[in-house]
Write an enzyme that holds these catalytic residues in place. Structure first.
Site, mmCIF file in Angstrom:
data_model
loop_
_atom_site.group_PDB
_atom_site.id
_atom_site.type_symbol
_atom_site.label_atom_id
_atom_site.label_comp_id
_atom_site.label_asym_id
_atom_site.label_seq_id
_atom_site.Cartn_x
_atom_site.Cartn_y
_atom_site.Cartn_z
ATOM 1 N N LEU A 34 0.821 -1.230 0.000
ATOM 2 C CA LEU A 34 0.000 0.000 0.000
ATOM 3 C C LEU A 34 0.850 1.272 0.000
ATOM 4 O O LEU A 34 0.361 2.346 0.393
ATOM 5 C CB LEU A 34 -0.974 -0.004 1.196
ATOM 6 C CG LEU A 34 -1.989 -1.177 1.197
ATOM 7 C CD1 LEU A 34 -2.857 -1.119 2.458
ATOM 8 C CD2 LEU A 34 -2.878 -1.154 -0.040
ATOM 9 N N SER A 125 10.032 -2.985 -18.675
ATOM 10 C CA SER A 125 9.715 -1.705 -19.286
ATOM 11 C C SER A 125 10.554 -1.453 -20.524
ATOM 12 O O SER A 125 11.696 -1.895 -20.615
ATOM 13 C CB SER A 125 9.974 -0.586 -18.258
ATOM 14 O OG SER A 125 9.894 0.670 -18.887
ATOM 15 N N TYR A 150 15.864 3.690 -12.015
ATOM 16 C CA TYR A 150 14.628 2.915 -12.229
ATOM 17 C C TYR A 150 14.823 1.959 -13.407
ATOM 18 O O TYR A 150 14.603 0.757 -13.289
ATOM 19 C CB TYR A 150 13.429 3.831 -12.492
ATOM 20 C CG TYR A 150 12.288 3.096 -13.147
ATOM 21 C CD1 TYR A 150 12.044 3.230 -14.518
ATOM 22 C CD2 TYR A 150 11.501 2.215 -12.420
ATOM 23 C CE1 TYR A 150 11.022 2.524 -15.131
ATOM 24 C CE2 TYR A 150 10.474 1.504 -13.031
ATOM 25 C CZ TYR A 150 10.242 1.665 -14.386
ATOM 26 O OH TYR A 150 9.240 0.952 -15.000
ATOM 27 N N LYS A 154 15.179 -2.466 -13.774
ATOM 28 C CA LYS A 154 14.455 -3.371 -14.705
ATOM 29 C C LYS A 154 15.451 -4.223 -15.481
ATOM 30 O O LYS A 154 15.252 -5.418 -15.679
ATOM 31 C CB LYS A 154 13.578 -2.560 -15.671
ATOM 32 C CG LYS A 154 12.398 -1.875 -15.016
ATOM 33 C CD LYS A 154 11.479 -2.872 -14.319
ATOM 34 C CE LYS A 154 10.304 -2.196 -13.644
ATOM 35 N NZ LYS A 154 9.464 -3.157 -12.876
HETATM 36 C C1 WQD Z 1 5.415 10.601 -21.834
HETATM 37 C C2 WQD Z 1 5.790 11.800 -22.697
HETATM 38 C C3 WQD Z 1 7.363 13.269 -21.635
HETATM 39 C C4 WQD Z 1 4.713 14.582 -18.407
HETATM 40 C C5 WQD Z 1 7.577 6.423 -18.152
HETATM 41 C C6 WQD Z 1 8.543 5.406 -17.654
HETATM 42 C C7 WQD Z 1 8.241 4.080 -18.281
HETATM 43 C C8 WQD Z 1 6.819 3.719 -18.016
HETATM 44 C C9 WQD Z 1 5.891 4.808 -18.529
HETATM 45 C C10 WQD Z 1 6.686 2.275 -16.095
HETATM 46 C C11 WQD Z 1 7.273 12.128 -22.630
HETATM 47 C C12 WQD Z 1 6.017 13.974 -21.857
HETATM 48 C C13 WQD Z 1 5.234 13.946 -19.530
HETATM 49 C C14 WQD Z 1 4.494 15.993 -18.455
HETATM 50 C C15 WQD Z 1 5.293 16.029 -20.720
HETATM 51 N N1 WQD Z 1 6.626 3.504 -16.622
HETATM 52 N N2 WQD Z 1 5.511 14.653 -20.653
HETATM 53 N N3 WQD Z 1 4.794 16.654 -19.613
HETATM 54 O O1 WQD Z 1 8.597 8.927 -19.596
HETATM 55 O O2 WQD Z 1 7.597 7.808 -21.673
HETATM 56 O O3 WQD Z 1 7.741 6.559 -19.533
HETATM 57 O O4 WQD Z 1 6.267 6.014 -17.872
HETATM 58 O O5 WQD Z 1 6.831 1.236 -16.616
HETATM 59 O O6 WQD Z 1 9.096 3.125 -17.703
HETATM 60 O O7 WQD Z 1 9.825 5.821 -18.040
HETATM 61 O O8 WQD Z 1 6.117 8.414 -19.739
HETATM 62 O O9 WQD Z 1 4.087 9.715 -19.260
HETATM 63 O O10 WQD Z 1 6.275 10.373 -18.110
HETATM 64 O O11 WQD Z 1 5.980 10.816 -20.546
HETATM 65 O O12 WQD Z 1 5.558 16.649 -21.752
HETATM 66 O O13 WQD Z 1 4.031 16.635 -17.477
HETATM 67 O O14 WQD Z 1 5.104 12.940 -22.186
HETATM 68 O O15 WQD Z 1 8.440 14.153 -21.902
HETATM 69 O O16 WQD Z 1 7.669 12.599 -23.907
HETATM 70 P P1 WQD Z 1 7.607 8.008 -20.197
HETATM 71 P P2 WQD Z 1 5.578 9.859 -19.330
#
Ligand code: WQD
Length: 338
Positions: A34, A125, A150, A154
């Site tokens: 949790l 991932s 992170y 993985k």
């Molecule tokens: C997506 C895109 C950001 C937030 C991460 C982990 C990955 C998986 C999924 C677990 C990117 C952009 C984001 C914001 C933005 N997690 N963005 N403004 O980084 O692709 O992957 O989450 O398994 O392991 O690394 O996902 O949703 O953070 O970002 O512009 O406020 O959106 O730069 O291009 P990401 P995300």
């Protein structure tokens, strides 16, 4: 009735997977500490499926917790979600990430070994690839130096599992997720980010709900058609179903090696601006946003080759991006979680 242990089963992907497991006739036991989920999710799963999973609140970082749990339990397979998963946070607190993500995995594997449980699905991932030179990204793409602790947990986790499978005659599948989004069609479970959302979609829905003032788009000068970064956004229910397909492959002893891995995505790359436009179109809500500097560790483009998963798991993502974004918005409106 086959019994499956799901660690982190009250979390975002874990809870959706438990729903699909119970809908597929499996008996489910959940372990969750949790730390990044809410106990109410247990009742929500029960409401959706009509079956209440067995639940244990346990910290998997404590070895005795794990080894005692497995005593006198007949378990046919394990799906391991429990891990810290915020990229930025892992840079600030690497030791917390190694202790939690690696330590708990080692104890879980020891518990499985000592109780002759030899089927494991591991939540991995696409971050293991870093910025791949080839797109779409296949499972043959080289594993690059992780961009964050992170991502490193993985990569290390997959290596530990691979070696354990060889040494202890276990069988495992790592599912390398791209970007899970959305909520169950019942809108009774969904993503519950604690605090300020790190991921794009919950930040978008909280901005649309007026909880956040505006979305900051990290970078608009990437080498992409509209300058914003591209990702492969997959509906969390499609992702959950991929776990059932992978579990059946293990239970039917169809793994070609003791350790197999698959990219789980839609195969479609979508930019941040395209996400915003699609969200506005399908919800009718205009989003406030601004462009800011790129986020450290982000890659330009990542979307999956889904050939192996489609053919070898007999699984394919079926839900559209619109359906995923609309379900995320409905979930936000219902839960208005902050
Ligand atoms: C997506 C895109 C950001 C937030 C991460 C982990 C990955 C998986 C999924 C677990 C990117 C952009 C984001 C914001 C933005 N997690 N963005 N403004 O980084 O692709 O992957 O989450 O398994 O392991 O690394 O996902 O949703 O953070 O970002 O512009 O406020 O959106 O730069 O291009 P990401 P995300």
């Amino acid at each position: 009735m086959k019994k499956i242990l799901v660690t982190g089963g009250l979390g975002f992907i874990g809870s959706h997977t438990v729903v699909e497991l119970q809908n597929s006739g499996f008996k489910v036991i959940i372990i969750d500490d949790l730390s990044n989920s809410k106990i109410e999710v247990l009742d929500n799963i029960t409401e959706i499926t009509g079956v209440k999973p067995e639940f244990y609140k346990l910290d998997l970082k404590i070895k005795s917790n794990v080894l005692d749990f497995f005593k006198n339990k007949k378990i046919d397979g394990v799906i391991h979600f429990a891990a810290f998963k915020a990229v930025g946070e892992s840079v600030q607190n690497p030791l917390d990430y190694y202790e939690n993500n690696i330590g708990s995995l080692v104890y879980l594997l020891q518990g499985m070994r000592d109780n002759n449980i030899d089927n494991l699905i591991f939540s991995s991932s696409c971050t293991v690839y870093g910025q791949s030179d080839e797109l779409p990204i296949t499972e043959n793409a080289p594993i690059k130096t992780a961009e964050s602790p992170y991502g490193n947990t993985k990569q290390i986790g997959e290596e530990i599992i691979k070696e354990s499978c060889k040494a202890y005659a276990m069988n495992a599948i790592a599912l390398r997720y791209f970007n899970p989004i959305g909520a169950h069609p019942s809108i009774k479970i969904g993503e519950l980010p604690l605090g300020i959302p790190q991921n794009l979609i919950p930040y978008i829905t909280q901005t649309a709900a007026g909880i956040r003032k505006e979305l900051s788009i990290f970078g608009n000068d990437y080498e992409t058609p509209d300058g914003t970064a591209i990702r492969d956004y997959i509906h969390v229910v499609d992702l959950a179903k991929a776990h059932i397909a992978a579990l059946n492959r293990l239970l039917e002893k169809k793994n070609t090696k003791s350790f197999n891995f698959f990219n789980i995505g839609t195969g479609i790359g979508t930019s941040v601006l395209e996400i915003i436009k699609t969200f506005e179109k399908c919800t009718g809500v205009n989003l406030n946003y601004k462009f800011v500097a790129k986020r450290e560790g982000d890659v330009t483009s990542a979307f999956a080759s889904t050939k192996n998963a489609n053919e070898q798991l007999d699984w394919k993502a079926e839900k559209s991006l619109e359906e995923a974004l609309l379900s995320a918005w409905k979930w936000q409106q219902k839960s208005n979680n902050v």
